[in-house]
Motif scaffolding. Structure first.
Motif, PDB file in Angstrom:
ATOM      1  N   TRP A  55       0.819  -1.207   0.000  1.00 36.83           N
ATOM      2  CA  TRP A  55       0.000   0.000   0.000  1.00 36.83           C
ATOM      3  C   TRP A  55       0.856   1.262   0.000  1.00 36.83           C
ATOM      4  O   TRP A  55       0.415   2.309  -0.472  1.00 36.83           O
ATOM      5  CB  TRP A  55      -0.954  -0.003   1.196  1.00 36.83           C
ATOM      6  CG  TRP A  55      -2.153  -0.858   0.958  1.00 36.83           C
ATOM      7  CD1 TRP A  55      -2.436  -2.059   1.515  1.00 36.83           C
ATOM      8  CD2 TRP A  55      -3.249  -0.567   0.074  1.00 36.83           C
ATOM      9  NE1 TRP A  55      -3.627  -2.555   1.035  1.00 36.83           N
ATOM     10  CE2 TRP A  55      -4.153  -1.648   0.158  1.00 36.83           C
ATOM     11  CE3 TRP A  55      -3.552   0.488  -0.770  1.00 36.83           C
ATOM     12  CZ2 TRP A  55      -5.327  -1.693  -0.566  1.00 36.83           C
ATOM     13  CZ3 TRP A  55      -4.727   0.450  -1.497  1.00 36.83           C
ATOM     14  CH2 TRP A  55      -5.599  -0.632  -1.394  1.00 36.83           C
ATOM     15  N   TYR A  56       2.069   1.197   0.536  1.00 36.64           N
ATOM     16  CA  TYR A  56       2.897   2.402   0.510  1.00 36.64           C
ATOM     17  C   TYR A  56       3.323   2.740  -0.917  1.00 36.64           C
ATOM     18  O   TYR A  56       3.592   3.902  -1.240  1.00 36.64           O
ATOM     19  CB  TYR A  56       4.112   2.244   1.423  1.00 36.64           C
ATOM     20  CG  TYR A  56       5.152   1.259   0.973  1.00 36.64           C
ATOM     21  CD1 TYR A  56       6.149   1.621   0.072  1.00 36.64           C
ATOM     22  CD2 TYR A  56       5.147  -0.056   1.455  1.00 36.64           C
ATOM     23  CE1 TYR A  56       7.107   0.720  -0.340  1.00 36.64           C
ATOM     24  CE2 TYR A  56       6.102  -0.968   1.038  1.00 36.64           C
ATOM     25  CZ  TYR A  56       7.076  -0.582   0.154  1.00 36.64           C
ATOM     26  OH  TYR A  56       8.021  -1.477  -0.262  1.00 36.64           O
ATOM     27  N   ASN A  57       3.368   1.714  -1.815  1.00 36.84           N
ATOM     28  CA  ASN A  57       3.622   2.007  -3.217  1.00 36.84           C
ATOM     29  C   ASN A  57       2.474   2.793  -3.833  1.00 36.84           C
ATOM     30  O   ASN A  57       2.687   3.679  -4.672  1.00 36.84           O
ATOM     31  CB  ASN A  57       3.840   0.711  -3.998  1.00 36.84           C
ATOM     32  CG  ASN A  57       5.009  -0.104  -3.474  1.00 36.84           C
ATOM     33  OD1 ASN A  57       4.816  -1.153  -2.859  1.00 36.84           O
ATOM     34  ND2 ASN A  57       6.224   0.384  -3.681  1.00 36.84           N
ATOM     35  N   VAL A  58       1.251   2.462  -3.402  1.00 33.82           N
ATOM     36  CA  VAL A  58       0.083   3.195  -3.891  1.00 33.82           C
ATOM     37  C   VAL A  58       0.119   4.639  -3.405  1.00 33.82           C
ATOM     38  O   VAL A  58      -0.287   5.568  -4.117  1.00 33.82           O
ATOM     39  CB  VAL A  58      -1.208   2.487  -3.432  1.00 33.82           C
ATOM     40  CG1 VAL A  58      -2.444   3.250  -3.911  1.00 33.82           C
ATOM     41  CG2 VAL A  58      -1.243   1.054  -3.940  1.00 33.82           C
ATOM     42  N   VAL A  59       0.609   4.851  -2.172  1.00 37.75           N
ATOM     43  CA  VAL A  59       0.690   6.205  -1.630  1.00 37.75           C
ATOM     44  C   VAL A  59       1.620   7.064  -2.484  1.00 37.75           C
ATOM     45  O   VAL A  59       1.360   8.255  -2.708  1.00 37.75           O
ATOM     46  CB  VAL A  59       1.162   6.168  -0.163  1.00 37.75           C
ATOM     47  CG1 VAL A  59       1.410   7.578   0.362  1.00 37.75           C
ATOM     48  CG2 VAL A  59       0.133   5.454   0.702  1.00 37.75           C
ATOM     49  N   TYR A  60       2.716   6.479  -2.963  1.00 34.21           N
ATOM     50  CA  TYR A  60       3.617   7.226  -3.837  1.00 34.21           C
ATOM     51  C   TYR A  60       2.883   7.711  -5.095  1.00 34.21           C
ATOM     52  O   TYR A  60       3.056   8.849  -5.537  1.00 34.21           O
ATOM     53  CB  TYR A  60       4.813   6.361  -4.227  1.00 34.21           C
ATOM     54  CG  TYR A  60       5.762   6.057  -3.096  1.00 34.21           C
ATOM     55  CD1 TYR A  60       5.923   6.943  -2.043  1.00 34.21           C
ATOM     56  CD2 TYR A  60       6.490   4.863  -3.069  1.00 34.21           C
ATOM     57  CE1 TYR A  60       6.778   6.661  -0.992  1.00 34.21           C
ATOM     58  CE2 TYR A  60       7.359   4.573  -2.021  1.00 34.21           C
ATOM     59  CZ  TYR A  60       7.491   5.480  -0.985  1.00 34.21           C
ATOM     60  OH  TYR A  60       8.338   5.204   0.051  1.00 34.21           O
ATOM     61  N   GLY A  61       2.083   6.816  -5.683  1.00 33.08           N
ATOM     62  CA  GLY A  61       1.316   7.228  -6.858  1.00 33.08           C
ATOM     63  C   GLY A  61       0.261   8.267  -6.530  1.00 33.08           C
ATOM     64  O   GLY A  61       0.014   9.199  -7.312  1.00 33.08           O
ATOM     65  N   LEU A  64       1.091  12.069  -6.527  1.00 36.67           N
ATOM     66  CA  LEU A  64       1.033  12.814  -7.778  1.00 36.67           C
ATOM     67  C   LEU A  64      -0.340  13.433  -7.996  1.00 36.67           C
ATOM     68  O   LEU A  64      -0.462  14.519  -8.571  1.00 36.67           O
ATOM     69  CB  LEU A  64       1.392  11.898  -8.950  1.00 36.67           C
ATOM     70  CG  LEU A  64       2.794  11.273  -8.893  1.00 36.67           C
ATOM     71  CD1 LEU A  64       2.999  10.331 -10.072  1.00 36.67           C
ATOM     72  CD2 LEU A  64       3.861  12.354  -8.873  1.00 36.67           C
ATOM     73  N   VAL A  65      -1.385  12.739  -7.544  1.00 32.27           N
ATOM     74  CA  VAL A  65      -2.731  13.313  -7.629  1.00 32.27           C
ATOM     75  C   VAL A  65      -2.837  14.539  -6.735  1.00 32.27           C
ATOM     76  O   VAL A  65      -3.441  15.556  -7.104  1.00 32.27           O
ATOM     77  CB  VAL A  65      -3.792  12.257  -7.245  1.00 32.27           C
ATOM     78  CG1 VAL A  65      -5.186  12.855  -7.287  1.00 32.27           C
ATOM     79  CG2 VAL A  65      -3.707  11.062  -8.179  1.00 32.27           C
ATOM     80  N   ILE A  66      -2.261  14.469  -5.540  1.00 31.58           N
ATOM     81  CA  ILE A  66      -2.262  15.630  -4.643  1.00 31.58           C
ATOM     82  C   ILE A  66      -1.531  16.796  -5.295  1.00 31.58           C
ATOM     83  O   ILE A  66      -1.947  17.963  -5.171  1.00 31.58           O
ATOM     84  CB  ILE A  66      -1.614  15.256  -3.295  1.00 31.58           C
ATOM     85  CG1 ILE A  66      -2.403  14.121  -2.626  1.00 31.58           C
ATOM     86  CG2 ILE A  66      -1.544  16.462  -2.377  1.00 31.58           C
ATOM     87  CD1 ILE A  66      -3.837  14.449  -2.335  1.00 31.58           C
ATOM     88  N   MET A  83     -11.039  15.829  -8.699  1.00 27.97           N
ATOM     89  CA  MET A  83      -9.873  14.946  -8.580  1.00 27.97           C
ATOM     90  C   MET A  83      -9.917  14.156  -7.279  1.00 27.97           C
ATOM     91  O   MET A  83      -9.632  12.947  -7.265  1.00 27.97           O
ATOM     92  CB  MET A  83      -8.587  15.772  -8.640  1.00 27.97           C
ATOM     93  CG  MET A  83      -8.264  16.340  -9.996  1.00 27.97           C
ATOM     94  SD  MET A  83      -6.678  17.217  -9.973  1.00 27.97           S
ATOM     95  CE  MET A  83      -6.622  17.836 -11.657  1.00 27.97           C
ATOM     96  N   ILE A  84     -10.267  14.815  -6.181  1.00 26.94           N
ATOM     97  CA  ILE A  84     -10.286  14.140  -4.889  1.00 26.94           C
ATOM     98  C   ILE A  84     -11.348  13.051  -4.865  1.00 26.94           C
ATOM     99  O   ILE A  84     -11.103  11.915  -4.432  1.00 26.94           O
ATOM    100  CB  ILE A  84     -10.507  15.161  -3.761  1.00 26.94           C
ATOM    101  CG1 ILE A  84      -9.290  16.093  -3.654  1.00 26.94           C
ATOM    102  CG2 ILE A  84     -10.733  14.450  -2.424  1.00 26.94           C
ATOM    103  CD1 ILE A  84      -9.470  17.204  -2.665  1.00 26.94           C
ATOM    104  N   ILE A  85     -12.549  13.370  -5.326  1.00 24.72           N
ATOM    105  CA  ILE A  85     -13.629  12.381  -5.346  1.00 24.72           C
ATOM    106  C   ILE A  85     -13.259  11.211  -6.247  1.00 24.72           C
ATOM    107  O   ILE A  85     -13.452  10.035  -5.896  1.00 24.72           O
ATOM    108  CB  ILE A  85     -14.938  13.041  -5.806  1.00 24.72           C
ATOM    109  CG1 ILE A  85     -15.420  14.045  -4.760  1.00 24.72           C
ATOM    110  CG2 ILE A  85     -16.016  11.987  -6.046  1.00 24.72           C
ATOM    111  CD1 ILE A  85     -16.642  14.828  -5.197  1.00 24.72           C
ATOM    112  N   ALA A  86     -12.723  11.500  -7.436  1.00 21.27           N
ATOM    113  CA  ALA A  86     -12.364  10.433  -8.370  1.00 21.27           C
ATOM    114  C   ALA A  86     -11.269   9.538  -7.795  1.00 21.27           C
ATOM    115  O   ALA A  86     -11.310   8.311  -7.955  1.00 21.27           O
ATOM    116  CB  ALA A  86     -11.921  11.038  -9.698  1.00 21.27           C
ATOM    117  N   ALA A  87     -10.284  10.135  -7.111  1.00 19.31           N
ATOM    118  CA  ALA A  87      -9.193   9.344  -6.552  1.00 19.31           C
ATOM    119  C   ALA A  87      -9.683   8.403  -5.457  1.00 19.31           C
ATOM    120  O   ALA A  87      -9.337   7.216  -5.433  1.00 19.31           O
ATOM    121  CB  ALA A  87      -8.103  10.267  -6.013  1.00 19.31           C
TER     122      ALA A  87
END
Length: 357
Positions: A55-61, A64-66, A83-87
């Protein structure tokens, strides 16, 4: 490389059974030699290292959305809440999908497969009607659901049974991924087509009614709007098919390669899926627009715009926009230079005398 004895252990047989089964012995030796790849040198071995993600790999991705949210706020694009809702929807939906797919792939029963397929079709219809469309018409949900279901079932059956040749054709590891891609692309195309058709009828109401008053049939009056809506909806899919493989590796081909398939198989699989997506989008858009046409015009060839309902912005989206606006205001107050106040940083007070002069 696995030995012949290892393959016999997979089959639950003993080494002393080899002499009694010469055919199976040769078969096991050939399988051990090719390591399950069919002798294709372009296919990596089955024991090739696979990257295990946490899951920490997902946090890295997600970071970029942030960053994109910050850029949207900086340029006042108004896409922060979207963007926030979609993410977060992406995180929740894919996590739930992973939990659902495990029992379906393990059991491979037709009831679970078709039940999941019906749920996916229903969710796609809900997304089109209640989230994507800015206008709705009477009986929109059942008509959209029927259009999506008919097109995806027909195309997925032809693709899995004849092109992919899965046995059985509803085998979940082949059917569910293909169905998901068909629904995802068809959903976007149908939403664009219906929105364009309804907008065109509303904006060109006088022209359509003039055609009807001069004796044109309801299809002759609505044909320009319907044709333009279908063309607009299918344009992204046709553009993707025309440039695929030139700029980037498509998603299905990427998944096949990462999963250990040979390059040739990945290319052929991607071609089949791309053709299925194009056919499914065409059928779903045409059937959806024709169904909408039958609602917007009655049997007496009258344009019934009273059956079209404009959709207001949802409260949940408005609440998220309020939160994003509050965060932007707090950060603006922190980084605003001293002596400046107001939303424009004091520029309004400076320009007011010039405006008065």
């Amino acid at each position: 490389m696995e030995t012949t004895a290892a393959w016999w252990s997979h089959l639950g047989l003993r080494d002393n059974d080899l002499a009694a089964t010469p055919f199976l012995t040769a078969l096991a030796a050939a399988a051990a030699t090719t390591n399950g790849t069919g002798g294709d040198p372009s296919c990596p071995p089955s024991d090739a290292p696979v990257t295990r993600l946490q899951w920490y790999n997902v946090v890295y991705g997600f970071s970029l959305v942030i960053a994109n949210v910050g850029i949207s706020s900086m340029f006042s694009l108004g896409l922060e809440s979207t963007m926030i809702i979609a993410a977060f929807r992406c995180i929740v939906q894919l996590s739930v999908m992973g939990l659902v797919l495990k029992p379906v792939f393990e059991n491979e029963g037709p009831l679970l497969v078709f039940g999941l397929a019906a749920a996916m079709m229903t969710i796609s219809a809900v997304e089109i009607v209640y989230n994507k469309s800015k206008a709705r018409y009477e009986h929109m949900f059942p008509l959209v659901w029927l259009s999506m279901a008919a097109s995806t079932i027909l195309v997925s059956f032809v693709g899995n049974f004849f092109a992919i040749q899965a046995h059985p054709w509803y085998r979940p590891r082949d059917y569910i991924p293909v169905l998901g891609m068909l629904l995802g692309n068809s959903m976007s195309a149908v939403a664009v087509g219906l929105s364009s058709f309804l907008t065109s009828l509303s904006d060109n109401k006088d022209r359509v009614e003039m055609y009807l008053s001069f004796g044109a049939s309801r299809w002759e009056a609505a044909r320009p709007a319907a044709v333009e809506a279908i063309r607009l909806a299918l344009l992204p899919t046709l553009n993707t098919m025309s440039i695929i493989g030139l700029i980037s590796i498509p998603g299905m081909m990427t998944g096949q390669i990462l999963g250990g398939a040979s390059i040739d198989d990945a290319v052929r699989y991607q071609l089949i899926v791309m053709f299925l997506i194009t056919a499914c989008c065409s059928l779903s858009v045409i059937s959806s627009v024709l169904a909408c046409f039958s609602i917007c015009f009655d049997q007496n060839s009258r344009l019934r715009l009273d059956r079209i309902i404009r959709v207001q912005k949802k409260k949940s989206t408005m609440n998220v926009e309020r939160v994003v606006g509050w965060v932007k205001e707090r950060f603006a107050s922190v980084f605003r230079p001293r002596g400046q106040s107001g939303e424009n940083g004091g520029r309004d007070a400076e320009t007011q005398p010039l405006l008065r002069g």
